[in-house]
Design an enzyme around this catalytic site. Structure first.
Site, PDB file in Angstrom:
ATOM      1  N   SER A 239       0.823  -1.193   0.000  1.00 12.19           N
ATOM      2  CA  SER A 239       0.000   0.000   0.000  1.00 12.19           C
ATOM      3  C   SER A 239       0.866   1.255   0.000  1.00 12.19           C
ATOM      4  CB  SER A 239      -0.964  -0.052   1.183  1.00 12.19           C
ATOM      5  OG  SER A 239      -2.023   0.838   0.981  1.00 12.19           O
TER       6      SER A 239
ATOM      7  N   ASP B 281      -8.483  -5.928  -5.790  1.00 12.93           N
ATOM      8  CA  ASP B 281      -8.118  -4.750  -5.004  1.00 12.93           C
ATOM      9  C   ASP B 281      -8.847  -3.529  -5.547  1.00 12.93           C
ATOM     10  OD1 ASP B 281      -6.965  -2.744  -3.528  1.00 12.93           O
ATOM     11  OD2 ASP B 281      -4.903  -3.392  -3.844  1.00 12.93           O
TER      12      ASP B 281
ATOM     13  N   HIS C 292      -6.656  -6.018  -1.313  1.00 15.29           N
ATOM     14  CA  HIS C 292      -5.545  -5.193  -0.854  1.00 15.29           C
ATOM     15  C   HIS C 292      -4.796  -5.977   0.220  1.00 15.29           C
ATOM     16  CE1 HIS C 292      -3.703  -1.266  -0.999  1.00 15.29           C
ATOM     17  NE2 HIS C 292      -3.690  -1.195   0.323  1.00 15.29           N
TER      18      HIS C 292
END
Length: 652
Positions: free
Chosen positions: A229, A341, A372
């Site tokens: 991320s 995601d 994610h």
């Protein structure tokens, strides 16, 4: 990106907690011996056997070091260059025994947690102004590690340190022990994380907690960056500076363009499940440095300059676009992304991969079926093998054949993996289907007839608008194929091309690509499998979080009659350019063309492939008052699908 309540959560977890949980996974590897190979009296060396570094150093005896590194920028305007805080663990042999090692860095704004911050209101009035309401808030995360008595989150220290690597956590600017200001991908953040690489190479100054200057005399000068991320975004950002010594990066679910994270084709579009978040909200969340006043003017400037009215591309977004600088990368790049995601959408991985190819950057790609998330708990042994060999090759020059392996690993819908030479799969060809007046998709256009919908997306989520495609529904237009006679593998970027007019307040048009057919499919989530514990590295006595072992994970699934496979958005005012708006005259027909998010997905034989057109996308776009009429000319519209070849897959 990630938030506190998520598996890889933004509030510290955006790069921390997922890696802490997923990173606790373990291989059944031999326990590392607490000594190094000695090739000369008093001098320790790496042990390399079987074309890979071996676990001969003790994690329990590791040296802890804390350094404040001076950067090139003064983003808080206090007249002094900003510093970033590094927390380093390295083999004890890097001391008197003279061992020099490479370093794996995870830079993050989340190590020190976050603040309670409201998102922007996304319901607008007829003039496009926010309607007063209770915007969702962000919950603060837990503090990160601050000293040697606190376990390192993740698996880097347990797995890689025994094999002769140092591991380092870096507080991004404006967070934790660093100075400067957070700017959600701004140039200062890139240069802040870059300073850590420079210090390891002897090109930047650093000081210990007592203010004494310290040098990385134990460092080879070679470094890798890795994370998920935001923690997976900073590696790409730093690599595009061309910094010397950064030899490898592994961006997992990372952002390659912040425009593609918070905007799309001129529209203000949220990351999945975080409606109303924007660069200013994220920066205020991670602003955890001790001085909570000095950066307020910088944060106010973010709110002003990001422009939530037009969503146009601007110099603000150009500064946060790393794709344009991919040609400067000197590192080997191992891109990892979840096909489900909707936080950091797949365009971020697809655009980065394409740019790496154009610039002939050495690269690998993993695409998995989760959202994610870190893929390690899903495929532990192979993940560690490939990442280990990637780092060994680039940081220690070991000829282990990692560049001779297939470049791409893709997890299929049945959770099996396939390897291929590239992505999209070589031989993939575009197939164009026409949107026809009878609500079908086919090769021929059919008669030119207009069909209309009334926008209800302000109150009705897209998942409800795509159900029962054959039923009458005035709030959407649905087009479907007949039942497929063969599997069809979507492999790349779908595109939509329609002629349409809008009458009302909403300028948004949304296309949803849907798989119709009852099936059990992966969702974005994963589930911990407590029956399958594995061990990947050395634990630390007295630190319960540092066992070097954890549970595997499996995919969360859902059985349903349909799945929204991918989607895409356009602000009709930006039909000519993402950088500027053009007037939309009510009732006038325009040609509207836009891409959907990249995807790798198999539509099974017997299922139907569908396209659903709506205006407002409740969970993603700004939400104008309901009632806009969108009129589409059937026979003039089309869907283009990149379809991969296969023995069992065909074309619709």
């Amino acid at each position: 990106m990630v938030r506190s309540a998520r598996t890889t959560g933004r509030r510290r977890s955006r790069g921390a907690s997922t890696l802490a949980v997923a990173g606790a996974l373990v291989l059944g590897l031999a326990a590392p011996a607490a000594h190094a190979v000695q090739e000369a009296p008093g001098r320790a060396e790496l042990k390399i056997s079987g074309q890979e570094t071996q676990p001969v150093f003790s994690r329990a005896d590791a040296v802890y070091q804390e350094v404040d590194v001076r950067t090139e920028v003064d983003s808080d305007g206090d007249g002094r260059r900003d510093t970033v805080r590094m927390r380093i663990l390295r083999p004890k042999e890097t001391g008197a025994a003279g061992l020099k090692v490479a370093t794996i860095i995870e830079a993050s704004p989340y190590w020190a947690g976050g603040n309670d911050v409201p998102n922007h209101e996304v319901d607008l009035d007829e003039d496009g102004l926010p309607v007063a309401g209770a915007a969702a808030r962000r919950t603060a995360g837990k503090p990160g590690p601050t000293g040697p008595a606190v376990a390192y989150s993740g698996y880097y220290d347990n797995y890689f340190l025994p094999r002769g690597y140092a591991v380092a956590q870096v507080d991004s600017l404006g967070t934790g022990g660093s100075t400067g200001c957070p700017t959600s991908g701004g140039r200062n953040e890139t240069l802040g994380a870059k300073a850590a690489v420079d210090w390891l190479g002897g090109r930047a100054k650093g000081w210990d907690p007592d203010g004494r200057e310290v040098r990385a005399d134990w460092s080879t000068g070679n470094a890798a960056m890795m994370g998920i991320s935001y923690n997976g975004t900073l590696p790409t950002a730093v690599a595009t500076t061309g910094v010397k010594g950064l030899k490898a990066i592994v961006p997992i679910s990372g952002i390659s363009s912040w425009y593609d994270y918070y905007r799309a084709n001129g529209g203000v579009v949220a990351p999945g499940t975080y409606q109303g978040e924007d660069t200013d909200v994220l920066a205020r969340y991670v602003y955890s440095r001790a001085d909570q006043e000095i950066c307020k003017p910088v944060l106010d400037a973010l709110e002003r300059d990001q422009d939530r009215v037009s969503g146009d591309w601007s110099p603000y977004w150009d500064e946060r676009d790393y794709i344009k600088d991919v040609g400067r990368i000197r590192a080997g790049v191992f891109v990892v992304h979840g096909l489900n995601d909707w936080n950091v959408k797949t365009k971020n991985a697809g655009a980065l991969w394409d740019a790496l190819k154009r610039n002939h950057v050495p690269r690998k790609l993993w695409l998995h079926q989760a959202g994610h998330a870190n893929p390690m708990p899903l495929r532990t042994e192979e993940w560690l093998r490939q990442v280990h060999h990637w780092f060994d090759h680039w940081l220690y020059g070991i000829r282990n054949g990692v560049l001779d392996e297939p470049r791409v690993d893709v997890e299929q819908a049945d959770f099996g993996w396939r390897q291929q030479a590239d992505w999209p799969e070589p031989g993939t060809r575009d197939t164009t289907l026409r949107l026809r007046a009878d609500g079908t998709l086919g090769r021929s256009a059919g008669p030119s007839v207009v069909r209309s919908l009334t926008d209800a997306g302000r109150t009705v989520p897209a998942e409800q608008l795509v159900t029962s495609p054959d039923a009458a529904n005035t709030n959407r237009l649905a087009y479907t194929t007949d039942a497929l006679d063969r599997d069809v593998r979507l492999n790349g970027v779908p595109a939509i091309d329609i002629r349409a007019s809008l009458s009302g307040t909403s300028p948004y048009v949304t296309a949803l690509l849907v798989d119709y057919g009852r099936d059990t499919r992966a969702t974005a989530g994963t589930v911990t499998d407590t029956s399958r514990q594995v061990c990947y590295g050395e634990g630390v006595p007295g630190l319960p979080a540092e066992t070097g072992c954890a549970y595997r994970a499996k995919h969360a699934t859902e059985t349903a009659d349909y799945k929204i496979v991918t989607r895409g958005w356009l602000d009709a005012r930006n039909r000519k350019s993402a950088a500027r708006q053009s007037e939309v005259v009510e009732g006038r027909e325009y040609r509207l063309r836009w891409d959907l998010q990249p995807e790798d997905y198999v539509f099974k034989a017997g299922h139907r492939l569908g396209v659903v057109l709506i205006s407002t996308d409740h969970d993603y776009t700004l939400r104008y008052p309901a009632g806009t009429t969108m009129t589409v000319r059937a026979g003039a519209g089309s869907l283009t699908l990149p379809v991969a070849p296969s023995r069992s897959e065909g074309r619709p």
